[in-house]
Scaffold this motif. Sequence first.
Motif, PDB file in Angstrom:
ATOM      1  N   GLU A  76      33.892 -35.215  10.839  1.00 34.08           N
ATOM      2  CA  GLU A  76      33.775 -35.315   9.370  1.00 34.08           C
ATOM      3  C   GLU A  76      33.063 -34.085   8.848  1.00 34.08           C
ATOM      4  O   GLU A  76      31.858 -33.914   9.069  1.00 34.08           O
ATOM      5  CB  GLU A  76      33.012 -36.602   9.007  1.00 34.08           C
ATOM      6  CG  GLU A  76      32.899 -36.861   7.516  1.00 34.08           C
ATOM      7  CD  GLU A  76      31.792 -36.067   6.847  1.00 34.08           C
ATOM      8  OE1 GLU A  76      32.103 -35.314   5.911  1.00 34.08           O
ATOM      9  OE2 GLU A  76      30.614 -36.172   7.256  1.00 34.08           O
ATOM     10  N   LEU A  77      33.796 -33.233   8.107  1.00 34.14           N
ATOM     11  CA  LEU A  77      33.205 -32.018   7.540  1.00 34.14           C
ATOM     12  C   LEU A  77      33.588 -31.878   6.074  1.00 34.14           C
ATOM     13  O   LEU A  77      33.726 -30.769   5.560  1.00 34.14           O
ATOM     14  CB  LEU A  77      33.659 -30.788   8.343  1.00 34.14           C
ATOM     15  CG  LEU A  77      33.304 -30.811   9.843  1.00 34.14           C
ATOM     16  CD1 LEU A  77      33.944 -29.655  10.581  1.00 34.14           C
ATOM     17  CD2 LEU A  77      31.787 -30.786  10.039  1.00 34.14           C
ATOM     18  N   ILE A  78      33.747 -33.031   5.400  1.00 33.56           N
ATOM     19  CA  ILE A  78      34.134 -32.952   3.983  1.00 33.56           C
ATOM     20  C   ILE A  78      32.909 -32.959   3.083  1.00 33.56           C
ATOM     21  O   ILE A  78      32.986 -32.560   1.930  1.00 33.56           O
ATOM     22  CB  ILE A  78      35.118 -34.084   3.571  1.00 33.56           C
ATOM     23  CG1 ILE A  78      34.518 -35.479   3.807  1.00 33.56           C
ATOM     24  CG2 ILE A  78      36.424 -33.946   4.318  1.00 33.56           C
ATOM     25  CD1 ILE A  78      35.417 -36.618   3.326  1.00 33.56           C
ATOM     26  N   GLY A  79      31.768 -33.430   3.575  1.00 35.29           N
ATOM     27  CA  GLY A  79      30.547 -33.455   2.772  1.00 35.29           C
ATOM     28  C   GLY A  79      30.566 -34.580   1.746  1.00 35.29           C
ATOM     29  O   GLY A  79      31.548 -35.316   1.616  1.00 35.29           O
ATOM     30  N   GLY A  80      29.445 -34.726   1.040  1.00 36.18           N
ATOM     31  CA  GLY A  80      29.338 -35.772   0.011  1.00 36.18           C
ATOM     32  C   GLY A  80      29.067 -37.130   0.639  1.00 36.18           C
ATOM     33  O   GLY A  80      28.988 -37.270   1.862  1.00 36.18           O
ATOM     34  N   TYR A  81      28.909 -38.130  -0.253  1.00 37.12           N
ATOM     35  CA  TYR A  81      28.532 -39.456   0.249  1.00 37.12           C
ATOM     36  C   TYR A  81      29.695 -40.451   0.250  1.00 37.12           C
ATOM     37  O   TYR A  81      29.784 -41.289   1.119  1.00 37.12           O
ATOM     38  CB  TYR A  81      27.458 -40.097  -0.620  1.00 37.12           C
ATOM     39  CG  TYR A  81      26.212 -39.294  -0.893  1.00 37.12           C
ATOM     40  CD1 TYR A  81      25.085 -39.440  -0.086  1.00 37.12           C
ATOM     41  CD2 TYR A  81      26.122 -38.447  -1.980  1.00 37.12           C
ATOM     42  CE1 TYR A  81      23.920 -38.748  -0.356  1.00 37.12           C
ATOM     43  CE2 TYR A  81      24.957 -37.756  -2.259  1.00 37.12           C
ATOM     44  CZ  TYR A  81      23.861 -37.905  -1.439  1.00 37.12           C
ATOM     45  OH  TYR A  81      22.713 -37.222  -1.709  1.00 37.12           O
ATOM     46  N   THR A  82      30.577 -40.363  -0.737  1.00 37.89           N
ATOM     47  CA  THR A  82      31.454 -41.506  -0.984  1.00 37.89           C
ATOM     48  C   THR A  82      32.659 -41.530  -0.047  1.00 37.89           C
ATOM     49  O   THR A  82      32.780 -42.429   0.796  1.00 37.89           O
ATOM     50  CB  THR A  82      31.919 -41.484  -2.464  1.00 37.89           C
ATOM     51  OG1 THR A  82      30.770 -41.229  -3.260  1.00 37.89           O
ATOM     52  CG2 THR A  82      32.520 -42.802  -2.865  1.00 37.89           C
ATOM     53  N   ARG A  85      31.606 -41.434   3.600  1.00 37.73           N
ATOM     54  CA  ARG A  85      31.161 -42.730   4.143  1.00 37.73           C
ATOM     55  C   ARG A  85      32.373 -43.601   4.481  1.00 37.73           C
ATOM     56  O   ARG A  85      32.441 -44.215   5.553  1.00 37.73           O
ATOM     57  CB  ARG A  85      30.270 -43.429   3.109  1.00 37.73           C
ATOM     58  CG  ARG A  85      29.893 -44.836   3.486  1.00 37.73           C
ATOM     59  CD  ARG A  85      28.907 -45.442   2.487  1.00 37.73           C
ATOM     60  NE  ARG A  85      28.778 -46.866   2.698  1.00 37.73           N
ATOM     61  CZ  ARG A  85      29.566 -47.777   2.134  1.00 37.73           C
ATOM     62  NH1 ARG A  85      30.533 -47.403   1.315  1.00 37.73           N
ATOM     63  NH2 ARG A  85      29.384 -49.060   2.400  1.00 37.73           N
ATOM     64  N   GLU A  86      33.351 -43.614   3.567  1.00 43.65           N
ATOM     65  CA  GLU A  86      34.558 -44.422   3.801  1.00 43.65           C
ATOM     66  C   GLU A  86      35.284 -43.941   5.060  1.00 43.65           C
ATOM     67  O   GLU A  86      35.698 -44.733   5.906  1.00 43.65           O
ATOM     68  CB  GLU A  86      35.474 -44.307   2.563  1.00 43.65           C
ATOM     69  CG  GLU A  86      36.610 -45.310   2.579  1.00 43.65           C
ATOM     70  CD  GLU A  86      37.546 -45.141   1.374  1.00 43.65           C
ATOM     71  OE1 GLU A  86      37.195 -44.417   0.413  1.00 43.65           O
ATOM     72  OE2 GLU A  86      38.643 -45.732   1.432  1.00 43.65           O
ATOM     73  N   LEU A  87      35.388 -42.610   5.175  1.00 42.53           N
ATOM     74  CA  LEU A  87      36.076 -42.021   6.323  1.00 42.53           C
ATOM     75  C   LEU A  87      35.377 -42.392   7.637  1.00 42.53           C
ATOM     76  O   LEU A  87      36.010 -42.837   8.602  1.00 42.53           O
ATOM     77  CB  LEU A  87      36.108 -40.488   6.162  1.00 42.53           C
ATOM     78  CG  LEU A  87      36.508 -39.682   7.391  1.00 42.53           C
ATOM     79  CD1 LEU A  87      37.965 -39.938   7.749  1.00 42.53           C
ATOM     80  CD2 LEU A  87      36.295 -38.184   7.143  1.00 42.53           C
ATOM     81  N   VAL A  88      34.058 -42.224   7.653  1.00 40.12           N
ATOM     82  CA  VAL A  88      33.305 -42.467   8.894  1.00 40.12           C
ATOM     83  C   VAL A  88      33.356 -43.957   9.251  1.00 40.12           C
ATOM     84  O   VAL A  88      33.595 -44.316  10.421  1.00 40.12           O
ATOM     85  CB  VAL A  88      31.851 -41.948   8.724  1.00 40.12           C
ATOM     86  CG1 VAL A  88      30.950 -42.479   9.816  1.00 40.12           C
ATOM     87  CG2 VAL A  88      31.850 -40.419   8.717  1.00 40.12           C
ATOM     88  N   LEU A  89      33.172 -44.820   8.263  1.00 37.09           N
ATOM     89  CA  LEU A  89      33.210 -46.260   8.568  1.00 37.09           C
ATOM     90  C   LEU A  89      34.615 -46.676   9.031  1.00 37.09           C
ATOM     91  O   LEU A  89      34.756 -47.514   9.920  1.00 37.09           O
ATOM     92  CB  LEU A  89      32.758 -47.080   7.346  1.00 37.09           C
ATOM     93  CG  LEU A  89      31.271 -46.940   7.005  1.00 37.09           C
ATOM     94  CD1 LEU A  89      30.927 -47.732   5.741  1.00 37.09           C
ATOM     95  CD2 LEU A  89      30.362 -47.404   8.162  1.00 37.09           C
TER      96      LEU A  89
END
Length: 434
Positions: A76-82, A85-89
């Motif tokens: 994950e190298l897109i940065g930001g929170y939203t 977070r969805e991607l990682v979860l």
Amino acid sequence: MKPVKVGICGLGTVGSGTFNVLKRNAEEIARRAGRGIEVAQIAQRRLNPQCDTGSTPITADVLAVADNPEIDVVVELIGGYTLARELVLRAIANGKHVVTANKALIAVHGNEIFAKAREQGVIVAFEASVAGGIPVIKALREGLAANRINWVAGIINGTGNFILSEMREKGRTFPDVLAEAQALGYAEADPTFDVEGIDAAHKLTILASIAFGIPLQFDKAYTEGITRLTTADVGYAEALGYRIKHLGVARSTAQGIELRVHPTLIPADRLIANVNGVMNAVMVNGDAVGSTLFYGAGAGQEPTASAVVADLVDVVRAMTSDPENRVPHLAFQPDALSDHPVLSIEACESAYYLRIQAKDHPGVLAQVASILSARGINIESIMQKEAEEHDGLVPMILLTHRVTERHMVEAITALEALDDVVGDVVRIRVEHLN
Ligand code: HSE
């Protein structure tokens, strides 16, 4: 053995660096990891001319990488929170390991992410989230595992350090240096994160959790930026034998954990006071090892890629191991995290630099000394300059011994109420790091 398949989400500065390092050093990396690492998919919204991705499949949808059954590890190298977070979860829910450079994501959502990762038995690795290429998370989590950590203090924002260094050494203006840091790819998408200390607080939150075995508590970090620093204070600090650095400090005390980011005077002869430009440095003091210093590039394309790829190698080595026997995400076993509280800034303790603009009258110094002594504040040194030509005011610079912030705030309020003191008292914390 078949190569491990990786999906890179985000092909900006760090993403393209990661792709290029994986390609350039593929053979060495495979010799270390025991298997090849193949980039099997990339999610990117726009082309990056710094990166020849060849025939690697490309998608514009990062979630497609998390759902791709071919992929073993999502980077994950897109940065930001939203969306991050969805991607990682989503990746975790799909049983994939994750490598991220996203300090904001880990500092703010790390407790939730690690809990889900434990449920799924997957690794979430985040070395690149703190101090770019310096392997300080690995050092703190593994290399210093014997120690009770007393404190961690670091220059952990390259952009801020670059700005302070250029202003001090070359007299350049703040916006001029910031624009260069942005062009070089060091600054955050929102550069207030750099100059207001939010980025450093994200990183310090992560370091403190790993150092002291506490849950991530970014909301309790005290954050003060560098935007109000003046060249006058930089000069007076130099004259007193100090450098001003934007420092993150995490200290374990009997009352709780100090977690604070702010401009700080450091004695000029300390190694860390001489860390300049975009470089980062983290000091860790442990009861067995004493003080250690980790130094290197804290941002930039390939230094950060170095940490991302090291995490990938770690994941490849550990992915077939029993999840129970892996290094815990936050260094301590999850059921052994401590509830030692994070202290409010009023309860933190440090020495102080004060600059008071006073009218040139007899007795002002005595009044200042009396206000400080009434609150148990011990003066270490005083420097008084000639009256300024334009306003006739006398700059009075004091260094104090260590005192609780609450007492210093009371003293400053009393100082500012004096008839002979004009304007706000400038207050900068001092750390001797010894
Ligand atoms: N904006 C960050 C810095 C990038 O300047 O340090 C690395 O986290």
